[in-house]
Design a protein around this motif. Structure first.
Motif: not given
Lengths: 152, 375
Positions: B45, B47-49, B90-92, B94, B103-105
């Protein structure tokens, strides 16, 4: 034309001689006697004519700062209402009923409904904004605008 | 040129009341489920939100710190009920922007603990007292009564939404409520804000949900099949309206933008998840999402069109009314359900040949999210 006043003339934070303290500053006037009709202190945008209550610093429609005080009411019509059985009785007695009232000046305002018999609770019926007690303590009475049936 | 984005893994905990369980624990469980579903490790992963409301400072790093410390950017986002949807968006973004490939949501919520008051620091408490404080149910009761007056909606129409969504929830092992209710039970339940009884209202609860997003190219390299892609992910905030317009307008605004971005219309949608915090809302959204003409939403519930097996099933996992609404994770539970349906893995609640799902979420203060996922 509705009466217009400058916003500097409104400051009612202190309780008056009768111990009536407005729940918030600059929302309604006059503060004299419980049950008297009151007007709501709204604002109208000089740029786009949108009306706002409570007053705002900037118009939410066009972001103009050219807002001028506009007194609204006391007569409007009932837009909708709900009663909440779980809320303790109101200081003046009776159930806790909250409604929204549409004023002809172009604004919809939420507030408490008082002195409505079940048969009076009809949408679009005329209502009157009056001074009502919403709390008490320390020798003071907290007052707000409340809506009651307008006798036609 | 934007990168195509896929949802390659989803996970959630069963929503319910778990007052003794911290969000770090439910969050970890949901994240691990989503990673396992995607077939990747946490170190993949980039980035994460984390969507959360009323969970104190830094729930994002606290939750993901439970899984690992890998140095990636972690951001907590809050948009009230739509916090999880905001994390997803936000993950989308990115990935769509090319900033990263995976990315992780995450969304976490714990409503069995008191939250901060809405707008407590920005609006005078006196103004709220003057207006007559109302719980959310009271606000929707006002809307219900006006619609009943204007359009002849009956309380039965609203109650049928509760009956339908509880029936759907009874088929979802992750739903907070898995019991069916009858029309009579909805009417006879405790009145919260007349005319709404407690069964017209979603429960509070606790839980977590997560989704792993990846570029379409990375998804294909990982051998994901079927690839569920994000055809649109749109957000709007409140638009000024005069005293006559209803709050549902924010949904019309968002829906139009979402359909336009995806290049499809309501006729192409196979199933819909919405913000049915109150039964009143579902009938309004039939119209504002374009599935019924204005003033004709009642027909859809009366005809059974929005049941699983009907023309356009709504709230297939039980919706907020039955699946539950712990605020932070709710939007990601919608992603979990839609991905499960588009994979054809929804078991007893499977919508036949589901290919396109619409997700709608409202957040207090005035935000709305519209997302379209396609197989």
């Amino acid at each position: 034309m509705p009466e217009q006043r400058s916003s500097a003339s409104v400051d009612q934070a202190e309780p008056d001689a009768a111990g009536l303290r407005p729940v918030a500053e600059g929302l309604f006037t006059p503060i004299r006697r419980l049950g008297d009709p009151v007007q709501l202190i709204a604002a109208r945008c000089d740029t786009c004519a949108a009306v706002h209550f409570p007053r705002r610093v900037l118009c939410s429609n066009c972001s103009s700062s050219a807002l001028r005080e506009l007194l609204v009411g006391p007569r409007g019509t009932l837009y909708s209402y709900t009663s909440l059985p779980d809320v303790p009785e109101e200081p003046e007695g009776g159930p806790y009923i909250v409604g929204q009232v549409v004023f002809p000046e172009g604004v919809r305002v939420q507030g408490r409904l008082r002195r409505f018999a079940l048969a009076d609770l009809a949408l679009d019926r005329p209502v009157l904004a009056v001074l009502g007690a919403i709390g008490a303590g320390d020798g003071e009475t907290t007052v707000s605008y409340v809506f009651q049936p307008e006798q036609t | 040129m934007m990168t195509d984005v896929a949802v390659i893994g989803v996970g959630m905990t069963r929503f319910g009341k778990y007052p003794a369980t911290p969000v770090t624990e439910t969050g970890r469980e949901a994240v691990l489920a989503a990673l396992a579903d995607a077939g990747i490790a946490f170190r993949d992963v980039q980035a994460a939100y984390v969507g959360a409301a009323g969970q104190g400072m830094t729930p994002g790093t606290r939750v993901l710190g439970e899984v690992g410390l890998t140095g990636i950017p972690i951001t907590t986002v809050e948009n009230a009920s739509a916090s999880g949807s905001a994390a997803f968006r936000e993950a989308y973004q990115m990935i769509a922007s090319g900033e990263c490939e995976i990315a992780l949501a995450v969304g976490v919520g714990k409503m069995s603990r008191p939250m901060g008051a809405l707008g407590a620091d920005s609006e005078g408490a006196g103004v709220i007292k003057a207006q007559g404080p109302l719980p959310p149910a009271g606000v929707f009761a006002l809307r219900a009564r006006r619609r009943m007056h204007d359009l002849g909606t009956s309380i039965d129409h609203y109650a049928q939404v509760a009956v339908k969504n509880h029936r759907h929830g009874s088929l979802n092992p992750y739903a907070q409520f898995q019991n069916v209710v009858s029309l009579e039970e909805v009417h006879a339940a405790r009145t919260v804000a007349d005319p709404l009884t407690v069964l017209h209202c979603c429960p509070t609860g606790d839980g977590a949900a997560a989704a792993v997003l990846a570029s379409r190219e990375r998804a294909e390299r990982l051998g994901v099949n079927p690839v569920i892609t994000v055809a649109a992910c749109v957000m709007r905030s409140e638009l000024y309206h005069g005293p006559g317009a209803e709050e549902a307008d924010i949904t019309s605004l968002t829906a139009r933008a979402t359909y336009e971005r995806a290049g499809i219309g309501p006729e192409d949608i196979d199933l819909v998840q919405i913000h049915d915090a109150f039964t009143v809302e579902e009938i309004e959204y039939y119209e504002s999402l374009g599935f019924a003409a204005p003033g004709e939403g009642e027909k859809l519930i009366a005809e059974g069109a929005t049941e699983i097996g009907g023309r356009i099933p709504f709230s297939t996992d039980g919706g907020l009314l039955a699946r539950g609404h712990p605020i932070g994770p709710t939007g990601l539970a919608q992603v979990w359900e839609t991905v499960t349906q588009l994979r054809g893995a929804a078991g007893q609640r499977q919508v036949e040949d589901a290919r396109v799902g619409f997700l709608h979420m409202i957040g207090a203060g005035g935000v709305c999210f519209g997302t379209i996922l396609t197989r």
